[in-house]
Design a protein around this motif. Structure first.
Motif, short mmCIF file in Angstrom:
data_model
loop_
_atom_site.label_atom_id
_atom_site.label_comp_id
_atom_site.label_asym_id
_atom_site.label_seq_id
_atom_site.Cartn_x
_atom_site.Cartn_y
_atom_site.Cartn_z
N UNK A 21 -43.28 -80.18 -6.41
CA UNK A 21 -44.70 -80.38 -6.13
C UNK A 21 -45.37 -79.06 -5.79
N UNK A 22 -46.54 -78.84 -6.35
CA UNK A 22 -47.34 -77.64 -6.09
C UNK A 22 -48.68 -78.08 -5.51
N UNK A 23 -48.97 -77.74 -4.23
CA UNK A 23 -50.23 -78.17 -3.62
C UNK A 23 -51.41 -77.29 -4.06
N UNK A 92 -36.47 -89.53 -2.35
CA UNK A 92 -37.34 -90.65 -1.98
C UNK A 92 -38.62 -90.08 -1.38
N UNK A 93 -39.70 -90.08 -2.15
CA UNK A 93 -40.95 -89.45 -1.73
C UNK A 93 -41.61 -90.17 -0.56
N UNK A 94 -41.21 -91.38 -0.24
CA UNK A 94 -41.82 -92.09 0.89
C UNK A 94 -41.36 -91.53 2.23
N UNK A 95 -40.33 -90.70 2.25
CA UNK A 95 -39.82 -90.13 3.50
C UNK A 95 -40.33 -88.73 3.76
N UNK A 96 -41.24 -88.23 2.94
CA UNK A 96 -41.75 -86.88 3.08
C UNK A 96 -43.26 -86.92 3.25
N UNK A 97 -43.76 -86.05 4.13
CA UNK A 97 -45.19 -86.00 4.41
C UNK A 97 -45.66 -84.57 4.33
N UNK A 98 -46.90 -84.39 3.96
CA UNK A 98 -47.54 -83.07 3.97
C UNK A 98 -48.64 -83.13 5.00
#
Length: 139
Positions: A21-23, A92-98
């Motif tokens: 992912x690139x913000x 699992x993207x549900x366990x990561x936050x920005x």
């Protein structure tokens, strides 16, 4: 104001999606992209279950901004090589936050190291003085 873009509450010792992912941050009024500066020190803090890592810093004025995540990589070649060497389940993207938060100055972290060392010497010196007090003051 200086801000820091953090990936937070990521499970420790698990593969993270930072290589996928690139913000991008855009000013809502002007639709102009904010320049993100890659963090050299990338301080990390964690407990035994979750950790966080600083990825980018940026400076903006007060206003409305939009955060977009695009496909791409935001890690160095060395980190990418290590990530590819680690075999792991899919992320699992549900366990990561920005999270975007106000930046702390790195000066405080660098200042904390010598102060901690001085404190340790003070404690050790106090014990040594306590043990040798009879010899030092009874002459």
């Amino acid at each position: 104001m200086a801000y820091t873009l953090l990936g937070i509450k990521a499970p420790v010792l698990k593969r993270t999606p930072v290589d996928r992912l690139q913000p991008h941050i855009f000013n809502q009024a002007t639709n102009q992209e904010v320049e993100l500066v890659f963090s050299v020190l990338s301080p990390r803090s964690n407990d035994f279950y979750e950790g966080r890592m600083e990825t980018y810093t940026f400076t903006v004025e007060k206003g409305d901004y939009r955060l977009e995540l695009a496909a791409g990589s935001n890690i160095s070649k060395f980190e990418e090589m290590i990530a590819n060497a680690i075999t792991s389940k899919s992320v699992d993207l549900t366990k990561f936050f920005i999270q975007i938060r106000k930046r702390q100055l790195q000066f405080y972290a660098f200042l904390g190291v010598p102060i901690t060392i001085l404190g340790a010497f003070g404690i050790i010196g106090g014990f040594v003085n306590g043990i040798l007090a009879d010899q030092l003051f009874n002459q």
